[in-house]
Design a protein around this motif. Structure first.
Motif, PDB file in Angstrom:
ATOM      1  N   CYS A  71       0.833  -1.205   0.000  1.00  0.00           N
ATOM      2  CA  CYS A  71       0.000   0.000   0.000  1.00  0.00           C
ATOM      3  C   CYS A  71       0.865   1.251   0.000  1.00  0.00           C
ATOM      4  O   CYS A  71       1.841   1.353   0.745  1.00  0.00           O
ATOM      5  CB  CYS A  71      -0.919  -0.005   1.225  1.00  0.00           C
ATOM      6  SG  CYS A  71      -1.825   1.543   1.457  1.00  0.00           S
ATOM      7  N   ASP A  76      -5.446   3.397  -6.147  1.00  0.00           N
ATOM      8  CA  ASP A  76      -6.068   4.702  -5.897  1.00  0.00           C
ATOM      9  C   ASP A  76      -7.380   4.552  -5.133  1.00  0.00           C
ATOM     10  O   ASP A  76      -7.652   5.299  -4.186  1.00  0.00           O
ATOM     11  CB  ASP A  76      -6.310   5.446  -7.217  1.00  0.00           C
ATOM     12  CG  ASP A  76      -5.025   5.923  -7.859  1.00  0.00           C
ATOM     13  OD1 ASP A  76      -4.002   5.949  -7.159  1.00  0.00           O
ATOM     14  OD2 ASP A  76      -5.040   6.253  -9.058  1.00  0.00           O
ATOM     15  N   LYS A  77      -8.191   3.579  -5.556  1.00  0.00           N
ATOM     16  CA  LYS A  77      -9.476   3.360  -4.890  1.00  0.00           C
ATOM     17  C   LYS A  77      -9.264   2.895  -3.455  1.00  0.00           C
ATOM     18  O   LYS A  77      -9.956   3.345  -2.527  1.00  0.00           O
ATOM     19  CB  LYS A  77     -10.291   2.322  -5.668  1.00  0.00           C
ATOM     20  CG  LYS A  77     -11.665   2.076  -5.079  1.00  0.00           C
ATOM     21  CD  LYS A  77     -12.452   1.090  -5.915  1.00  0.00           C
ATOM     22  CE  LYS A  77     -13.845   0.852  -5.333  1.00  0.00           C
ATOM     23  NZ  LYS A  77     -14.622  -0.126  -6.142  1.00  0.00           N
ATOM     24  N   HIS A  78      -8.302   2.006  -3.260  1.00  0.00           N
ATOM     25  CA  HIS A  78      -8.010   1.517  -1.908  1.00  0.00           C
ATOM     26  C   HIS A  78      -7.601   2.663  -0.986  1.00  0.00           C
ATOM     27  O   HIS A  78      -8.105   2.781   0.140  1.00  0.00           O
ATOM     28  CB  HIS A  78      -6.884   0.477  -1.971  1.00  0.00           C
ATOM     29  CG  HIS A  78      -6.264   0.167  -0.641  1.00  0.00           C
ATOM     30  ND1 HIS A  78      -6.837  -0.704   0.262  1.00  0.00           N
ATOM     31  CD2 HIS A  78      -5.122   0.634  -0.063  1.00  0.00           C
ATOM     32  CE1 HIS A  78      -6.080  -0.769   1.347  1.00  0.00           C
ATOM     33  NE2 HIS A  78      -5.029   0.024   1.173  1.00  0.00           N
ATOM     34  N   CYS A  79      -6.690   3.512  -1.485  1.00  0.00           N
ATOM     35  CA  CYS A  79      -6.161   4.600  -0.655  1.00  0.00           C
ATOM     36  C   CYS A  79      -7.226   5.643  -0.317  1.00  0.00           C
ATOM     37  O   CYS A  79      -7.152   6.292   0.727  1.00  0.00           O
ATOM     38  CB  CYS A  79      -4.984   5.272  -1.363  1.00  0.00           C
ATOM     39  SG  CYS A  79      -3.502   4.227  -1.454  1.00  0.00           S
ATOM     40  N   SER A  80      -8.197   5.815  -1.199  1.00  0.00           N
ATOM     41  CA  SER A  80      -9.207   6.853  -0.973  1.00  0.00           C
ATOM     42  C   SER A  80     -10.458   6.339  -0.265  1.00  0.00           C
ATOM     43  O   SER A  80     -11.332   7.131   0.075  1.00  0.00           O
ATOM     44  CB  SER A  80      -9.614   7.475  -2.315  1.00  0.00           C
ATOM     45  OG  SER A  80     -10.213   6.515  -3.166  1.00  0.00           O
ATOM     46  N   THR A  81     -10.534   5.000  -0.044  1.00  0.00           N
ATOM     47  CA  THR A  81     -11.753   4.467   0.585  1.00  0.00           C
ATOM     48  C   THR A  81     -11.451   3.621   1.819  1.00  0.00           C
ATOM     49  O   THR A  81     -11.603   4.086   2.946  1.00  0.00           O
ATOM     50  CB  THR A  81     -12.554   3.635  -0.436  1.00  0.00           C
ATOM     51  OG1 THR A  81     -11.698   2.622  -1.004  1.00  0.00           O
ATOM     52  CG2 THR A  81     -13.088   4.516  -1.560  1.00  0.00           C
ATOM     53  N   CYS A 118      -8.602   2.043   2.943  1.00  0.00           N
ATOM     54  CA  CYS A 118      -7.273   1.967   3.571  1.00  0.00           C
ATOM     55  C   CYS A 118      -7.337   2.477   5.011  1.00  0.00           C
ATOM     56  O   CYS A 118      -7.800   3.598   5.261  1.00  0.00           O
ATOM     57  CB  CYS A 118      -6.261   2.785   2.782  1.00  0.00           C
ATOM     58  SG  CYS A 118      -4.603   2.751   3.531  1.00  0.00           S
ATOM     59  N   GLN A 123      -7.439   6.710   9.447  1.00  0.00           N
ATOM     60  CA  GLN A 123      -8.753   6.144   9.710  1.00  0.00           C
ATOM     61  C   GLN A 123      -8.731   5.115  10.836  1.00  0.00           C
ATOM     62  O   GLN A 123      -9.668   5.038  11.643  1.00  0.00           O
ATOM     63  CB  GLN A 123      -9.273   5.495   8.417  1.00  0.00           C
ATOM     64  CG  GLN A 123     -10.738   5.161   8.408  1.00  0.00           C
ATOM     65  CD  GLN A 123     -11.244   4.852   7.001  1.00  0.00           C
ATOM     66  OE1 GLN A 123     -12.300   5.300   6.616  1.00  0.00           O
ATOM     67  NE2 GLN A 123     -10.475   4.099   6.231  1.00  0.00           N
ATOM     68  N   LYS A 163      -5.887   5.911   5.595  1.00  0.00           N
ATOM     69  CA  LYS A 163      -6.475   7.071   4.929  1.00  0.00           C
ATOM     70  C   LYS A 163      -6.708   8.188   5.946  1.00  0.00           C
ATOM     71  O   LYS A 163      -7.227   7.955   7.038  1.00  0.00           O
ATOM     72  CB  LYS A 163      -7.805   6.674   4.292  1.00  0.00           C
ATOM     73  CG  LYS A 163      -8.630   7.842   3.781  1.00  0.00           C
ATOM     74  CD  LYS A 163     -10.048   7.404   3.445  1.00  0.00           C
ATOM     75  CE  LYS A 163     -10.932   8.597   3.145  1.00  0.00           C
ATOM     76  NZ  LYS A 163     -12.341   8.203   2.921  1.00  0.00           N
ATOM     77  N   GLN A 171       0.117   4.043   1.119  1.00  0.00           N
ATOM     78  CA  GLN A 171      -0.056   4.794   2.373  1.00  0.00           C
ATOM     79  C   GLN A 171       0.474   4.015   3.572  1.00  0.00           C
ATOM     80  O   GLN A 171       0.239   4.370   4.718  1.00  0.00           O
ATOM     81  CB  GLN A 171      -1.538   5.151   2.568  1.00  0.00           C
ATOM     82  CG  GLN A 171      -2.035   6.103   1.501  1.00  0.00           C
ATOM     83  CD  GLN A 171      -3.494   6.495   1.653  1.00  0.00           C
ATOM     84  OE1 GLN A 171      -3.890   7.551   1.202  1.00  0.00           O
ATOM     85  NE2 GLN A 171      -4.309   5.660   2.266  1.00  0.00           N
TER      86      GLN A 171
END
Length: 354
Positions: free
Chosen positions: A220, A234-239, A241, A261, A244, A222
């Motif tokens: 990851c 991108d989707k993982h990092c913005s949702t 993860c 998060q 996040k 992040q």
């Protein structure tokens, strides 16, 4: 100049490896059909008695022979000494997929009929559309089979690739040795091992493909503990993860802290007293605002009553003022309801955190 192949044959090395860089061969092969269609269209432009289909067979043989002959001539003339190597030869030996269009352009130009040269037809969209249509026809009818085109481009590649960067030059005296080599040759075709990827390529490009493969699992970005498919990063990092960055749930009442998060529960429990203070301050402000709005409403009602009793104002002015006051009262009522809703939400959030 002795032919290296003849020298190898004399040594009994009669079993050459025929493998080439599949990516380069594919790039060169896909140029041939449009090239043949272009030459056929340009050669019969404006001719009432001939169409592209009537000349395509002869031009196919000519095109293949022309490219091979030109490649052989270029290499023969450029390998006499390192200092004498032309820019075209350097391009051919290092970037063969860019060199081939030069040969194609020369061939097509040589096949233009007289009318094509003088009619200005080549600057029109009609020519382009005609070439596209004829290319599609040749492809549909499989006039020049892909395997045949591939064999032609492989021949050209082996001629110009004097440094053996794009093809294998190994030769063997026994077929079993060739077979053993083929299983290890850097130009052998391999499949991507990443789950879900159907790509195949020469083994020499394994690292290159692996560095961009959309199906590869990578750490990851992040720095959470999960491995994520490159195409879904991108989707993982913005949702989902856990690393996040998010705002505190009490952001609207004053806590402007941002954190990962996964730290939400720790933050809320560690700053419970601070959040209570923020909420308390908001409640006090809301009460003051409510009292202030009550006073404003009372004042507006008095003003409206005075306006209604005032005979000095004309009817039109009185109507306008009355509507303005009503609008202000409606807005204040809406604001009051919104504030009450926010207070209830904050109280519920506070109860859920306890």
């Amino acid at each position: 100049m002795d032919n290296p192949a003849d020298t190898e044959d004399e040594k009994g090395l009669n079993f050459p490896c025929s493998l080439c860089d599949a990516e380069v061969v594919h790039s060169m092969t896909k140029l041939l059909l449009p090239a043949l269609a272009t030459a056929s269209v340009d050669n019969t432009t404006g001719d009432m008695f001939k169409g592209p289909s009537s000349v395509v067979a002869g031009l196919k043989t000519e095109l293949a022979g022309y490219m091979i002959q030109r490649s052989e001539t270029l290499v023969r003339e450029s390998t006499g000494g390192q200092e004498d190597r032309s820019e075209q030869f350097i391009k051919a030996s290092t970037r063969p997929a860019e060199f081939l269009p030069d040969l194609i352009e020369d061939f097509v130009t040589s096949k233009k009929n007289m009318l094509s040269h003088v009619s200005g037809f080549f600057s029109t969209d009609g020519r382009i559309n005609k070439i596209k249509e004829f290319t599609q026809k040749l492809e549909t009818e499989k006039f020049w089979a892909e395997d045949e085109r591939k064999a032609t481009t492989e021949t050209i590649l082996k001629i110009v690739d004097v440094e053996c960067n794009f093809h294998c030059s190994e030769r063997f005296d026994m077929p079993d040795k060739l077979l053993e080599h083929t299983d290890q040759c850097k130009f052998r075709i391999v499949n991507c091992t990443n789950d879900g990827c159907a790509a195949s390529f020469s083994a020499i490009h394994i690292e290159k493909h692996d560095s961009v493969c959309p199906f590869k699992l990578i750490p990851c970005e992040q720095l959470c503990e999960q491995d994520v498919m490159r195409s879904k990063m991108d989707k993982h990092c913005s949702t989902v993860c856990p690393m996040k960055l998010i705002n505190c749930p009490f952001y609207e009442v004053g806590c402007e802290t941002a954190f990962a998060q996964c730290s939400l529960e720790r933050h809320c429990s560690g700053f419970l007293q601070t959040h209570l203070m923020y909420v308390a301050h908001v409640i006090i402000r809301q009460r003051v605002s409510v009292n202030d709005m009550d006073q404003r409403l009372q004042l507006l009602e008095k003003v409206q009553s005075l306006n209604e009793l005032s005979g000095a104002l004309d009817v039109r002015t009185l109507t306008v003022i009355t509507k303005e006051q009503e609008a202000k009262i409606n807005k204040l009522e809406k604001d009051l309801k919104a504030q009450e809703t926010k207070m209830k939400k904050l109280e519920n959030d506070l109860k859920s955190r306890k």
